[in-house]
Design a protein around this motif. Structure first.
Motif, short mmCIF file in Angstrom:
data_model
loop_
_atom_site.label_atom_id
_atom_site.label_comp_id
_atom_site.label_asym_id
_atom_site.label_seq_id
_atom_site.Cartn_x
_atom_site.Cartn_y
_atom_site.Cartn_z
N ALA A 464 -54.98 -29.79 -7.76
CA ALA A 464 -53.74 -29.88 -8.83
C ALA A 464 -52.40 -29.39 -8.59
O ALA A 464 -51.44 -30.45 -8.71
CB ALA A 464 -54.34 -29.32 -10.16
N GLY A 465 -52.32 -28.26 -8.18
CA GLY A 465 -51.10 -27.53 -7.86
C GLY A 465 -50.63 -28.18 -6.60
O GLY A 465 -49.20 -28.51 -6.59
N PRO A 466 -51.19 -27.70 -5.66
CA PRO A 466 -50.57 -27.85 -4.28
C PRO A 466 -50.10 -29.34 -3.98
O PRO A 466 -49.24 -29.67 -3.12
CB PRO A 466 -51.68 -27.61 -3.46
N ALA A 467 -50.57 -30.50 -4.77
CA ALA A 467 -50.34 -31.71 -4.25
C ALA A 467 -48.91 -32.20 -4.63
O ALA A 467 -48.35 -33.16 -4.35
CB ALA A 467 -51.35 -32.90 -5.07
N PHE A 468 -48.39 -31.38 -5.58
CA PHE A 468 -46.97 -31.98 -5.92
C PHE A 468 -46.14 -30.74 -6.38
O PHE A 468 -46.39 -29.91 -7.05
CB PHE A 468 -47.07 -32.71 -7.52
N ASN A 469 -44.87 -30.69 -5.48
CA ASN A 469 -44.20 -29.60 -5.66
C ASN A 469 -42.93 -29.64 -6.52
O ASN A 469 -42.10 -30.47 -6.25
CB ASN A 469 -43.46 -29.32 -4.06
N GLU A 470 -43.15 -29.08 -7.75
CA GLU A 470 -42.18 -29.10 -8.76
C GLU A 470 -41.00 -28.24 -8.51
O GLU A 470 -39.81 -28.22 -9.27
CB GLU A 470 -43.02 -28.90 -10.10
N LYS A 471 -41.07 -27.27 -7.70
CA LYS A 471 -39.88 -26.30 -7.36
C LYS A 471 -39.16 -26.73 -6.12
O LYS A 471 -39.29 -28.01 -5.80
CB LYS A 471 -40.57 -24.87 -7.13
N ALA A 472 -38.29 -25.78 -5.73
CA ALA A 472 -37.72 -26.10 -4.48
C ALA A 472 -38.43 -26.43 -3.35
O ALA A 472 -39.76 -25.76 -3.34
CB ALA A 472 -36.62 -24.81 -4.19
N PRO A 473 -37.71 -27.04 -2.44
CA PRO A 473 -38.39 -27.07 -1.14
C PRO A 473 -38.80 -25.79 -0.46
O PRO A 473 -38.08 -24.96 -0.54
CB PRO A 473 -37.63 -28.01 -0.18
N PHE A 474 -39.73 -25.88 0.59
CA PHE A 474 -39.99 -24.57 1.37
C PHE A 474 -40.61 -25.04 2.53
O PHE A 474 -41.38 -26.10 2.68
CB PHE A 474 -40.93 -23.46 0.54
N GLY A 475 -40.29 -24.50 3.81
CA GLY A 475 -40.91 -24.63 4.98
C GLY A 475 -40.58 -26.09 5.32
O GLY A 475 -39.80 -26.70 5.18
N TYR A 476 -41.81 -26.74 5.58
CA TYR A 476 -41.97 -28.08 5.69
C TYR A 476 -42.29 -28.87 4.52
O TYR A 476 -42.60 -30.06 4.66
CB TYR A 476 -42.95 -28.59 6.95
N THR A 477 -42.34 -28.32 3.25
CA THR A 477 -42.85 -28.94 2.05
C THR A 477 -41.59 -29.16 1.22
O THR A 477 -40.88 -28.59 0.84
CB THR A 477 -43.77 -27.87 1.40
N PRO A 478 -41.46 -30.59 1.28
CA PRO A 478 -40.38 -31.13 0.22
C PRO A 478 -40.68 -30.97 -1.21
O PRO A 478 -41.87 -30.59 -1.49
CB PRO A 478 -40.23 -32.50 0.66
N ALA A 479 -39.86 -31.18 -1.99
CA ALA A 479 -40.06 -31.22 -3.40
C ALA A 479 -40.77 -32.58 -3.47
O ALA A 479 -40.54 -33.52 -2.93
CB ALA A 479 -38.81 -31.41 -4.23
N GLY A 480 -41.47 -32.62 -4.74
CA GLY A 480 -42.37 -33.93 -4.85
C GLY A 480 -43.62 -33.78 -4.26
O GLY A 480 -44.32 -32.54 -4.19
N GLY A 481 -44.24 -35.14 -3.89
CA GLY A 481 -45.59 -35.08 -3.12
C GLY A 481 -45.30 -34.29 -1.99
O GLY A 481 -44.52 -34.28 -0.91
N THR A 482 -46.56 -33.64 -1.53
CA THR A 482 -46.55 -32.73 -0.33
C THR A 482 -47.66 -33.22 0.69
O THR A 482 -47.38 -32.83 1.89
CB THR A 482 -47.28 -31.24 -0.81
N GLY A 483 -48.29 -34.14 0.32
CA GLY A 483 -49.26 -34.45 1.28
C GLY A 483 -50.72 -33.66 1.40
O GLY A 483 -51.43 -33.92 2.52
#
Ligand code: BES
Ligand code: MN
Ligand code: ZN
Length: 499
Positions: A464-483
């Motif tokens: 539920a949480g990790p699927a969608f990044n509602e905060k700032a991007p970090f590392g290789y993880t963008p905002a939005g869908g994380t994969g």
């Protein structure tokens, strides 16, 4: 996706727009240490470190600083932090992924990049390539203002092993993996007016076709076929929307499978809560409530592209959860595929209803193991926060998921399914209710799903949480869908293939 190549050319001679170099933290107020930079002439290296200090480059994780290059063929040098690291030690693969990803995420307007992070063996080459590709993602579908510069075209990974078979194979696996992760992100980021159940089913067919992978079949059940087949969960949840539900089956069958894996994904293309409607604030994030189904689709495609000797069947449980005059009501009773009845006491606990149908369908085909993946509960976020996913289920499968996650750089934490939570789901009128009391909500959802898997070895992944990044991007993880999820599922399937 940018093209990725391996090179053993000394980085000083690479004519690229940007050259990425890792720096490690050395201590408070001290300049960072350049890693794997023995190719740099000593005077240039000390120049770089001198410049790093006034730029505030400390080598901290997620810190990226760009410096105009001099004495090199590259135009820019990008310093990316790996955090504190003992002298002579090499960073963990996940540290390399994040450092490469953070650097690539920062670079806009460049067309060619060389990444000169530590990459002495195939495992490190894979980590650097994955991180770079995961970081080089952007979602531009709805942007109508023309982008200033052409997109990044090529990434060169610097490694002494450029001609090595294992390194070359590691790179092509990384490319398959990145295509899968990007595919999931694209689906999650798509607006729900565009990605409704039938559109998702079409997108699944297109993705399979475009992948060029052999041995995959896609079949789709529409709302009439779902009703006729007794898929009461999908029908009940989907009936409030003018855009009816679908069950998509994506199966990859190699010629001599060593194992048979079933994957079931939650695909609520928008979760308004239904009649038990959600508050307005944050409801927009519920376009991501199909991230599990997206992860399942792209895991099957990746397994096929890698020609893994494992039969993998994905089940995408697609519905839109909307309030309307035709929507299901709290107190409705549904009959799930296979005959169990569920009293719907809260229409916002819809994921478990569609997943129940999917799990029953999956188990009917007698797989060796079933893995389900879903943005199932807000309680997952309460328990583990936005970056750590949960895994429940029967051991040893639960442990297998934890190990597969560890090996692929995803964070999954094992959670229990306490038997004493089951009576909370007792219904006064049906076999089971779809909600219990608030506490332990993630585990209760897992216990609900368990009712529909019988004795098949099974694990349930709540993302539920990790699927969608509602905060700032970090590392290789963008905002939005994380994969999130693809890497863990694929690594588990590879394990079953004996790789
Ligand atoms: N899709 C949500 C869970 C969710 C919440 C995912 C936040 C991502 C972020 C799910 O369908 C839901 O609404 N669950 C309810 C269940 C409750 C009514 C028992 C929840 O968690 O509040
Ligand atoms: Mn819901
Ligand atoms: Zn939901």
């Amino acid at each position: 996706m940018p093209r990725v190549t391996l090179t053993s050319t000394t980085p000083a001679r690479l004519s690229v727009d940007a050259l990425v170099v890792a720096v490690a933290q050395t201590g408070e107020g001290r300049p960072p240490r350049l890693l794997a930079a023995d190719w740099l002439p000593a005077d240039l290296a000390s120049n770089l470190t001198d410049l790093a200090v006034p730029l505030g480059a400390t080598g901290a994780v997620d810190q990226v600083r760009t410096i105009p290059a001099s004495g090199l063929k590259a135009k820019l040098v990008v310093l990316t932090g790996v955090g504190a690291l003992a002298d002579g030690a090499t960073p963990e693969p996940e540290t390399l992924r994040r450092a490469a990803g953070a650097a690539l995420r920062e670079l806009s307007g460049v067309q060619s990049v060389a990444v000169a992070l530590p990459a002495a063996d195939a495992q490190q080459v894979a980590a650097v390539a994955e991180g770079a590709l995961f970081g080089a993602y952007s979602y531009t579908r709805y942007v109508t203002t023309p982008a200033g510069a052409p997109a990044l075209a090529g990434i060169e990974i610097v490694t002494p092993r450029a001609k090595d078979k294992a390194a070359v194979a590691a790179l092509s696996r990384a490319e398959v993996l990145a295509a899968a992760v990007h595919g999931v992100r694209d689906l999650v980021n798509a607006a729900p007016n565009d990605l409704f159940p039938a559109a998702f089913a079409d997108a699944a067919k297109t993705a399979v076709k475009d992948s060029g992978a052999k041995g995959i079949k896609v079949s789709v059940l529409d709302e009439k076929q779902l009703a006729a087949g007794g898929y009461g969960g999908l029908v009940g949840v989907g009936q409030g929307s003018v855009r009816p539900p679908r069950l998509v089956k994506v199966s990859y069958t190699p010629s001599r499978p060593k194992a048979k894996v079933a994957l079931v994904g939650k695909g609520i293309t928008f979760d308004s809560g239904g009649i038990s409607i959600k508050p307005a604030a944050g409801m927009d994030a519920m376009k991501s409530d199909m991230a599990g189904a997206a992860a399942v689709l792209h895991t099957v495609i990746a397994a096929a592209r890698l020609e893994l000797p494992v039969a993998v069947t994905g089940w995408l449980c697609l519905a839109e959860n909307m309030p309307s005059g035709t929507a299901q009501r709290p107190s409705d009773v549904l009959t799930i595929r296979g005959g169990k009845t569920v009293e719907v006491l809260n229409t916002d606990a819809e994921g478990r209803l569609v997943m129940a149908d999917g799990l029953v369908a999956a188990v009917e085909e007698k797989p060796d193991v079933v893995l389900d993946i879903a943005t199932l509960t807000g309680a997952q976020l309460i328990a583990l926060g936005p970056r750590v996913s949960a895994v429940m289920g029967t051991d040893p499968v639960r442990a297998e998921v934890v190990d597969a996650a560890g090996a692929s750089g995803e964070q999954f934490w094992p959670m229990p399914l306490p038997k004493d939570l089951r009576p909370g789901l007792n219904s006064k009128v049906a076999d089971i209710a779809n909600i219990s009391d608030r506490f332990g909500g993630m585990l209760t959802a897992g216990i609900f799903l368990q009712e529909f898997v019988g004795s098949t070895p099974w694990a349930h992944l709540d993302i539920a949480g990790p699927a969608f990044n509602e905060k700032a991007p970090f590392g290789y993880t963008p905002a939005g869908g994380t994969g999130v999820g693809v890497r863990t599922l694929l690594s588990l399937i590879e394990g079953r293939a004996g790789r």
